[in-house]
Design a protein around this motif. Structure first.
Motif, PDB file in Angstrom:
ATOM      1  N   VAL A  46      26.024 -23.338   9.267  1.00  0.00           N
ATOM      2  CA  VAL A  46      24.800 -23.956   9.231  1.00  0.00           C
ATOM      3  C   VAL A  46      23.979 -24.143  10.504  1.00  0.00           C
ATOM      4  O   VAL A  46      24.831 -24.729  11.456  1.00  0.00           O
ATOM      5  CB  VAL A  46      24.388 -25.110   8.181  1.00  0.00           C
ATOM      6  CG1 VAL A  46      25.523 -26.375   8.832  1.00  0.00           C
ATOM      7  CG2 VAL A  46      23.234 -25.616   7.921  1.00  0.00           C
ATOM      8  N   ASP A  47      22.925 -23.819  10.598  1.00  0.00           N
ATOM      9  CA  ASP A  47      22.298 -24.050  11.947  1.00  0.00           C
ATOM     10  C   ASP A  47      22.117 -25.355  12.342  1.00  0.00           C
ATOM     11  O   ASP A  47      22.167 -26.501  11.369  1.00  0.00           O
ATOM     12  CB  ASP A  47      20.978 -23.315  11.799  1.00  0.00           C
ATOM     13  CG  ASP A  47      20.905 -22.036  11.892  1.00  0.00           C
ATOM     14  OD1 ASP A  47      22.069 -21.337  12.236  1.00  0.00           O
ATOM     15  OD2 ASP A  47      19.918 -21.260  11.422  1.00  0.00           O
ATOM     16  N   ALA A  48      22.283 -25.912  13.490  1.00  0.00           N
ATOM     17  CA  ALA A  48      21.891 -27.254  13.813  1.00  0.00           C
ATOM     18  C   ALA A  48      20.384 -27.619  13.628  1.00  0.00           C
ATOM     19  O   ALA A  48      19.652 -26.805  13.690  1.00  0.00           O
ATOM     20  CB  ALA A  48      22.327 -27.291  15.155  1.00  0.00           C
ATOM     21  N   PRO A  49      20.263 -28.814  13.287  1.00  0.00           N
ATOM     22  CA  PRO A  49      19.029 -29.452  12.991  1.00  0.00           C
ATOM     23  C   PRO A  49      18.150 -29.391  14.392  1.00  0.00           C
ATOM     24  O   PRO A  49      18.740 -29.233  15.489  1.00  0.00           O
ATOM     25  CB  PRO A  49      19.196 -30.915  12.666  1.00  0.00           C
ATOM     26  CG  PRO A  49      20.619 -31.235  13.080  1.00  0.00           C
ATOM     27  CD  PRO A  49      21.341 -30.001  13.129  1.00  0.00           C
ATOM     28  N   LYS A  50      16.797 -29.342  14.020  1.00  0.00           N
ATOM     29  CA  LYS A  50      15.920 -29.273  15.284  1.00  0.00           C
ATOM     30  C   LYS A  50      15.905 -30.279  16.411  1.00  0.00           C
ATOM     31  O   LYS A  50      16.089 -30.085  17.362  1.00  0.00           O
ATOM     32  CB  LYS A  50      14.434 -29.317  14.781  1.00  0.00           C
ATOM     33  CG  LYS A  50      13.795 -30.430  14.113  1.00  0.00           C
ATOM     34  CD  LYS A  50      12.388 -30.198  13.831  1.00  0.00           C
ATOM     35  CE  LYS A  50      11.781 -31.627  13.330  1.00  0.00           C
ATOM     36  NZ  LYS A  50      11.151 -32.610  14.137  1.00  0.00           N
ATOM     37  N   GLU A  51      16.481 -31.472  15.891  1.00  0.00           N
ATOM     38  CA  GLU A  51      16.592 -32.486  16.814  1.00  0.00           C
ATOM     39  C   GLU A  51      17.643 -32.352  17.776  1.00  0.00           C
ATOM     40  O   GLU A  51      17.679 -32.696  19.094  1.00  0.00           O
ATOM     41  CB  GLU A  51      16.890 -33.947  16.203  1.00  0.00           C
ATOM     42  CG  GLU A  51      15.673 -34.429  15.375  1.00  0.00           C
ATOM     43  CD  GLU A  51      15.705 -33.991  14.014  1.00  0.00           C
ATOM     44  OE1 GLU A  51      14.719 -34.570  13.197  1.00  0.00           O
ATOM     45  OE2 GLU A  51      16.413 -33.017  13.684  1.00  0.00           O
ATOM     46  N   PHE A  52      18.833 -31.452  17.330  1.00  0.00           N
ATOM     47  CA  PHE A  52      20.153 -31.462  18.066  1.00  0.00           C
ATOM     48  C   PHE A  52      19.618 -30.171  19.139  1.00  0.00           C
ATOM     49  O   PHE A  52      19.925 -30.030  20.174  1.00  0.00           O
ATOM     50  CB  PHE A  52      20.938 -30.775  17.278  1.00  0.00           C
ATOM     51  CG  PHE A  52      22.370 -30.614  17.772  1.00  0.00           C
ATOM     52  CD1 PHE A  52      23.357 -31.505  18.017  1.00  0.00           C
ATOM     53  CD2 PHE A  52      22.561 -29.510  18.528  1.00  0.00           C
ATOM     54  CE1 PHE A  52      24.589 -31.685  18.282  1.00  0.00           C
ATOM     55  CE2 PHE A  52      23.850 -28.985  19.315  1.00  0.00           C
ATOM     56  CZ  PHE A  52      24.794 -30.194  18.977  1.00  0.00           C
ATOM     57  N   ASN A  53      18.690 -29.031  18.606  1.00  0.00           N
ATOM     58  CA  ASN A  53      18.489 -28.017  19.281  1.00  0.00           C
ATOM     59  C   ASN A  53      17.443 -28.481  20.324  1.00  0.00           C
ATOM     60  O   ASN A  53      17.458 -27.806  21.494  1.00  0.00           O
ATOM     61  CB  ASN A  53      17.798 -27.037  18.376  1.00  0.00           C
ATOM     62  CG  ASN A  53      18.818 -26.112  17.793  1.00  0.00           C
ATOM     63  OD1 ASN A  53      20.118 -26.063  18.396  1.00  0.00           O
ATOM     64  ND2 ASN A  53      18.682 -25.731  16.560  1.00  0.00           N
ATOM     65  N   PHE A 104      17.627 -40.113  14.297  1.00  0.00           N
ATOM     66  CA  PHE A 104      18.380 -38.911  14.315  1.00  0.00           C
ATOM     67  C   PHE A 104      20.038 -39.335  14.082  1.00  0.00           C
ATOM     68  O   PHE A 104      20.738 -38.773  13.624  1.00  0.00           O
ATOM     69  CB  PHE A 104      18.192 -37.709  15.132  1.00  0.00           C
ATOM     70  CG  PHE A 104      19.045 -36.700  15.142  1.00  0.00           C
ATOM     71  CD1 PHE A 104      18.724 -35.937  14.057  1.00  0.00           C
ATOM     72  CD2 PHE A 104      19.773 -36.554  16.057  1.00  0.00           C
ATOM     73  CE1 PHE A 104      19.742 -34.610  14.118  1.00  0.00           C
ATOM     74  CE2 PHE A 104      20.769 -35.313  15.785  1.00  0.00           C
ATOM     75  CZ  PHE A 104      20.560 -34.405  14.941  1.00  0.00           C
ATOM     76  N   TYR A 151      29.096 -27.537  11.816  1.00  0.00           N
ATOM     77  CA  TYR A 151      28.285 -26.202  11.727  1.00  0.00           C
ATOM     78  C   TYR A 151      29.323 -25.120  10.956  1.00  0.00           C
ATOM     79  O   TYR A 151      28.735 -24.249  10.488  1.00  0.00           O
ATOM     80  CB  TYR A 151      27.818 -25.670  12.838  1.00  0.00           C
ATOM     81  CG  TYR A 151      28.830 -24.870  13.818  1.00  0.00           C
ATOM     82  CD1 TYR A 151      28.857 -23.587  13.967  1.00  0.00           C
ATOM     83  CD2 TYR A 151      29.934 -25.563  14.746  1.00  0.00           C
ATOM     84  CE1 TYR A 151      29.753 -22.785  14.579  1.00  0.00           C
ATOM     85  CE2 TYR A 151      30.731 -24.873  15.485  1.00  0.00           C
ATOM     86  CZ  TYR A 151      30.679 -23.597  15.500  1.00  0.00           C
ATOM     87  OH  TYR A 151      31.730 -22.945  16.119  1.00  0.00           O
ATOM     88  N   HIS A 199      27.139 -32.088  14.994  1.00  0.00           N
ATOM     89  CA  HIS A 199      26.989 -31.441  13.857  1.00  0.00           C
ATOM     90  C   HIS A 199      28.018 -30.659  13.489  1.00  0.00           C
ATOM     91  O   HIS A 199      28.675 -29.865  14.218  1.00  0.00           O
ATOM     92  CB  HIS A 199      25.711 -30.332  14.456  1.00  0.00           C
ATOM     93  CG  HIS A 199      25.479 -29.225  13.538  1.00  0.00           C
ATOM     94  ND1 HIS A 199      24.715 -29.651  12.358  1.00  0.00           N
ATOM     95  CD2 HIS A 199      25.201 -28.035  13.447  1.00  0.00           C
ATOM     96  CE1 HIS A 199      24.526 -28.543  11.515  1.00  0.00           C
ATOM     97  NE2 HIS A 199      25.048 -27.404  12.248  1.00  0.00           N
TER      98      HIS A 199
END
Length: 139
Positions: free
Chosen positions: A121-128, A97, A104, A102
């Motif tokens: 744009v939403d943060a990627p799942k790894e960030f969340n 990753f 955004y 990010h």
């Protein structure tokens, strides 16, 4: 153009906001990296705002006034709060990753119409997932 980024940095930033005004140029010891220096450097300004604090990390929003290579990564490391999981400028190891940074949102004027355009744009799942992990550790 107004660009905003989210970053999870290592360490606890005590101030709620800040501005880093430090020129950026090639690192004299490692030509593949950039550094905050006055040697062959260009002006670089990053504004940051703390969004959330955890045990040993801080979630920040960064707004760039300039656009230098690796600007946020260099500036945050320069003030002692490197971007989490950054193998080049921080304490991270190279992972699939990468660093917890990010882009955004961007706001700009259309070159022909002059109309203001705004995109997020939403943060990627790894960030969340990292944010959730930090929130759980905080409780």
């Amino acid at each position: 153009v107004e660009r905003k980024y989210l970053a999870i940095v290592d360490g606890l930033i005590k101030h709620d906001t800040g501005t880093i005004d430090a020129p950026i140029g090639r690192d004299v010891n490692d030509r593949q990296k950039m550094s905050a220096t006055d040697v062959n450097a260009k002006d670089a300004i990053t504004h940051f705002k703390v969004l959330e604090r955890f045990n040993n990390n801080t979630l920040i929003e960064c707004k760039l006034e300039t656009g230098r290579t690796h600007q946020i990564r260099v500036h945050m490391a320069y003030i002692g709060y490197p971007v989490n999981n950054d193998p080049a400028y921080g304490r991270g190891k190279a992972t699939e990753f990468g660093q917890m940074l990010h882009s955004y949102s961007i706001k700009l004027k259309h070159p022909r119409t002059g109309k203001e355009l705004f995109f997020t744009v939403d943060a990627p799942k790894e960030f969340n997932e990292k944010l959730e992990e930090l929130r759980e550790e905080n409780n």
